[in-house]
Design a protein around this motif. Structure first.
Motif, mmCIF file in Angstrom:
data_model
loop_
_atom_site.group_PDB
_atom_site.id
_atom_site.type_symbol
_atom_site.label_atom_id
_atom_site.label_comp_id
_atom_site.label_asym_id
_atom_site.label_seq_id
_atom_site.Cartn_x
_atom_site.Cartn_y
_atom_site.Cartn_z
ATOM 1 N N ALA A 32 11.424 113.554 11.569
ATOM 2 C CA ALA A 32 10.399 112.594 11.967
ATOM 3 C C ALA A 32 9.230 112.609 10.989
ATOM 4 O O ALA A 32 8.697 111.556 10.615
ATOM 5 N N ILE A 33 8.826 113.798 10.559
ATOM 6 C CA ILE A 33 7.726 113.908 9.593
ATOM 7 C C ILE A 33 8.125 113.246 8.271
ATOM 8 O O ILE A 33 7.317 112.546 7.641
ATOM 9 N N GLU A 34 9.358 113.449 7.857
ATOM 10 C CA GLU A 34 9.831 112.849 6.603
ATOM 11 C C GLU A 34 9.804 111.327 6.660
ATOM 12 O O GLU A 34 9.473 110.666 5.674
ATOM 13 N N GLN A 35 10.139 110.751 7.812
ATOM 14 C CA GLN A 35 10.176 109.294 7.941
ATOM 15 C C GLN A 35 8.791 108.698 8.190
ATOM 16 O O GLN A 35 8.545 107.552 7.865
ATOM 17 N N GLY A 36 7.893 109.481 8.777
ATOM 18 C CA GLY A 36 6.551 108.995 9.064
ATOM 19 C C GLY A 36 6.494 108.212 10.362
ATOM 20 O O GLY A 36 7.530 107.842 10.939
ATOM 21 N N PRO A 37 5.271 107.938 10.871
ATOM 22 C CA PRO A 37 5.095 107.269 12.154
ATOM 23 C C PRO A 37 5.816 105.933 12.283
ATOM 24 O O PRO A 37 6.227 105.550 13.381
ATOM 25 N N HIS A 38 5.963 105.210 11.173
ATOM 26 C CA HIS A 38 6.581 103.882 11.243
ATOM 27 C C HIS A 38 8.092 103.916 11.006
ATOM 28 O O HIS A 38 8.747 102.882 11.052
ATOM 29 N N GLY A 39 8.622 105.113 10.763
ATOM 30 C CA GLY A 39 10.053 105.204 10.493
ATOM 31 C C GLY A 39 10.816 105.995 11.531
ATOM 32 O O GLY A 39 11.939 106.438 11.270
ATOM 33 N N LEU A 40 10.221 106.152 12.707
ATOM 34 C CA LEU A 40 10.842 106.981 13.725
ATOM 35 C C LEU A 40 12.217 106.450 14.132
ATOM 36 O O LEU A 40 13.127 107.223 14.426
ATOM 37 N N ALA A 41 12.371 105.129 14.125
ATOM 38 C CA ALA A 41 13.652 104.534 14.513
ATOM 39 C C ALA A 41 14.781 104.922 13.566
ATOM 40 O O ALA A 41 15.959 104.826 13.920
ATOM 41 N N LEU A 42 14.405 105.374 12.365
ATOM 42 C CA LEU A 42 15.424 105.773 11.388
ATOM 43 C C LEU A 42 15.953 107.182 11.644
ATOM 44 O O LEU A 42 16.935 107.592 11.021
ATOM 45 N N VAL A 43 15.297 107.905 12.528
ATOM 46 C CA VAL A 43 15.741 109.264 12.865
ATOM 47 C C VAL A 43 16.812 109.145 13.948
ATOM 48 O O VAL A 43 16.522 108.873 15.108
ATOM 49 N N ARG A 44 18.063 109.322 13.566
ATOM 50 C CA ARG A 44 19.184 109.114 14.484
ATOM 51 C C ARG A 44 19.720 110.451 15.004
ATOM 52 O O ARG A 44 19.555 111.489 14.370
ATOM 53 N N VAL A 45 20.385 110.360 16.145
ATOM 54 C CA VAL A 45 20.954 111.556 16.765
ATOM 55 C C VAL A 45 21.894 112.271 15.804
ATOM 56 O O VAL A 45 21.861 113.496 15.666
ATOM 57 N N HIS A 46 22.736 111.499 15.121
ATOM 58 C CA HIS A 46 23.685 112.094 14.185
ATOM 59 C C HIS A 46 22.969 112.889 13.107
ATOM 60 O O HIS A 46 23.395 114.002 12.745
ATOM 61 N N ASP A 47 21.868 112.340 12.592
ATOM 62 C CA ASP A 47 21.117 113.018 11.534
ATOM 63 C C ASP A 47 20.467 114.303 12.045
ATOM 64 O O ASP A 47 20.454 115.329 11.351
ATOM 65 N N ILE A 48 19.920 114.232 13.258
ATOM 66 C CA ILE A 48 19.293 115.422 13.840
ATOM 67 C C ILE A 48 20.330 116.516 14.055
ATOM 68 O O ILE A 48 20.113 117.677 13.704
ATOM 69 N N ALA A 49 21.462 116.127 14.633
ATOM 70 C CA ALA A 49 22.525 117.103 14.907
ATOM 71 C C ALA A 49 23.024 117.743 13.621
ATOM 72 O O ALA A 49 23.199 118.967 13.544
ATOM 73 N N GLU A 50 23.225 116.919 12.602
ATOM 74 C CA GLU A 50 23.709 117.446 11.319
ATOM 75 C C GLU A 50 22.696 118.408 10.704
ATOM 76 O O GLU A 50 23.055 119.469 10.196
ATOM 77 N N ALA A 51 21.421 118.041 10.772
ATOM 78 C CA ALA A 51 20.377 118.903 10.207
ATOM 79 C C ALA A 51 20.263 120.221 10.964
ATOM 80 O O ALA A 51 19.901 121.248 10.386
ATOM 81 N N ALA A 52 20.577 120.194 12.253
ATOM 82 C CA ALA A 52 20.504 121.407 13.081
ATOM 83 C C ALA A 52 21.788 122.216 13.034
ATOM 84 O O ALA A 52 21.841 123.342 13.557
ATOM 85 N N GLY A 53 22.837 121.650 12.447
ATOM 86 C CA GLY A 53 24.108 122.360 12.363
ATOM 87 C C GLY A 53 24.887 122.356 13.660
ATOM 88 O O GLY A 53 25.636 123.303 13.942
ATOM 89 N N VAL A 54 24.706 121.292 14.456
ATOM 90 C CA VAL A 54 25.444 121.178 15.720
ATOM 91 C C VAL A 54 26.096 119.797 15.778
ATOM 92 O O VAL A 54 25.840 118.929 14.938
ATOM 93 N N SER A 55 26.929 119.587 16.790
ATOM 94 C CA SER A 55 27.559 118.287 16.967
ATOM 95 C C SER A 55 26.636 117.357 17.750
ATOM 96 O O SER A 55 25.706 117.805 18.430
ATOM 97 N N SER A 56 26.908 116.060 17.661
ATOM 98 C CA SER A 56 26.134 115.093 18.446
ATOM 99 C C SER A 56 26.298 115.356 19.936
ATOM 100 O O SER A 56 25.368 115.170 20.728
ATOM 101 N N ARG A 57 27.479 115.811 20.320
ATOM 102 C CA ARG A 57 27.720 116.125 21.728
ATOM 103 C C ARG A 57 26.828 117.274 22.184
ATOM 104 O O ARG A 57 26.259 117.225 23.290
ATOM 105 N N THR A 58 26.695 118.291 21.332
ATOM 106 C CA THR A 58 25.814 119.405 21.665
ATOM 107 C C THR A 58 24.376 118.935 21.789
ATOM 108 O O THR A 58 23.649 119.320 22.715
ATOM 109 N N TYR A 59 23.953 118.077 20.869
ATOM 110 C CA TYR A 59 22.603 117.508 20.944
ATOM 111 C C TYR A 59 22.387 116.854 22.305
ATOM 112 O O TYR A 59 21.374 117.079 22.970
ATOM 113 N N ASN A 60 23.338 116.033 22.726
ATOM 114 C CA ASN A 60 23.198 115.305 23.980
ATOM 115 C C ASN A 60 23.213 116.221 25.196
ATOM 116 O O ASN A 60 22.732 115.842 26.274
ATOM 117 N N ASN A 61 23.754 117.419 25.040
ATOM 118 C CA ASN A 61 23.727 118.388 26.139
ATOM 119 C C ASN A 61 22.331 118.970 26.340
ATOM 120 O O ASN A 61 22.023 119.487 27.424
#
Length: 204
Positions: free
Chosen positions: A28-57
């Motif tokens: 979110a910091i990398e994208q800035g306040p106006h780019g929050l919509a660009l932060v996707r679940v898949h990207d967060i999960a990948e950056a955290a080293g988990v699956s999208s399913r784990t994220y949703n849990n």
């Protein structure tokens, strides 16, 4: 399952939760306040080293993930107050407990600024800070020997403390402010914390 296994499982779950939250905030910091919509679940999960399913849990929204640290802190507010010495004056106990909870470590200024400057995240942060009110109400009631079902003081005091923490965060982010967050938070809390509960009518 024995207690050690349960504790390990709880620690692992908390570590995963924190990894996802840290990844979400970093993106979110990398994208800035106006780019929050660009932060996707898949990207967060990948950056955290988990699956999208784990994220949703763990999280139901992007904002919830980004503000998870504030949420987790707030849930510990009552416990932090309960851990203070029983003979400590009420105002001193609250101020010391909240400073220890919210400034160790000191908040990430870039992350907090991102949260406070983005309407979607600011609303989520407000929910997170409000989570402190329930546990704090119970802790204040126990410390003062008051009944939160009849006496307004514990709930009003808890709400005032949660509000002071939020206001302190905003003030700390103001341009030109060089004080530590602990200094700002101490001053904000001193504005709302009495040494003893006031005398007054009880809610029937």
């Amino acid at each position: 399952m024995n207690d050690d296994a349960m504790d390990l499982r709880a620690r692992n779950k908390q570590a995963t939760r924190e990894a996802i939250s840290h990844a979400a905030l970093r993106l979110a910091i990398e994208q800035g306040p106006h780019g929050l919509a660009l932060v996707r679940v898949h990207d967060i999960a990948e950056a955290a080293g988990v699956s999208s399913r784990t994220y949703n849990n763990y999280f139901s929204s992007r904002g919830e993930a980004i503000c998870a640290f504030q949420s987790d802190q707030s849930k510990r507010a009552g416990q932090a107050l309960c851990s203070r010495p029983a003979d400590e004056r009420l105002d001193q106990a609250i101020i010391a407990a909240m400073i220890e909870l919210y400034t160790d470590p000191e908040p990430d200024k870039a992350g907090l600024r991102m949260i406070m400057s983005t309407p979607e995240l600011e609303g989520e942060a407000l929910k997170a800070f409000t989570m402190a009110e329930g546990p704090l109400t119970e802790a204040i009631a126990a410390r003062t020997g008051t009944d939160p079902g009849r006496d307004l003081f514990p709930a009003v005091m808890a709400a005032a403390v949660a509000g002071a923490i939020r206001v302190a965060g905003r003030h700390w982010l103001q341009p030109g402010n060089t004080d530590s967050f602990a200094t700002v938070l101490r001053h904000a809390l001193s504005c709302v914390c009495p040494a003893t509960p006031p005398e007054g009518p009880r809610d029937q």
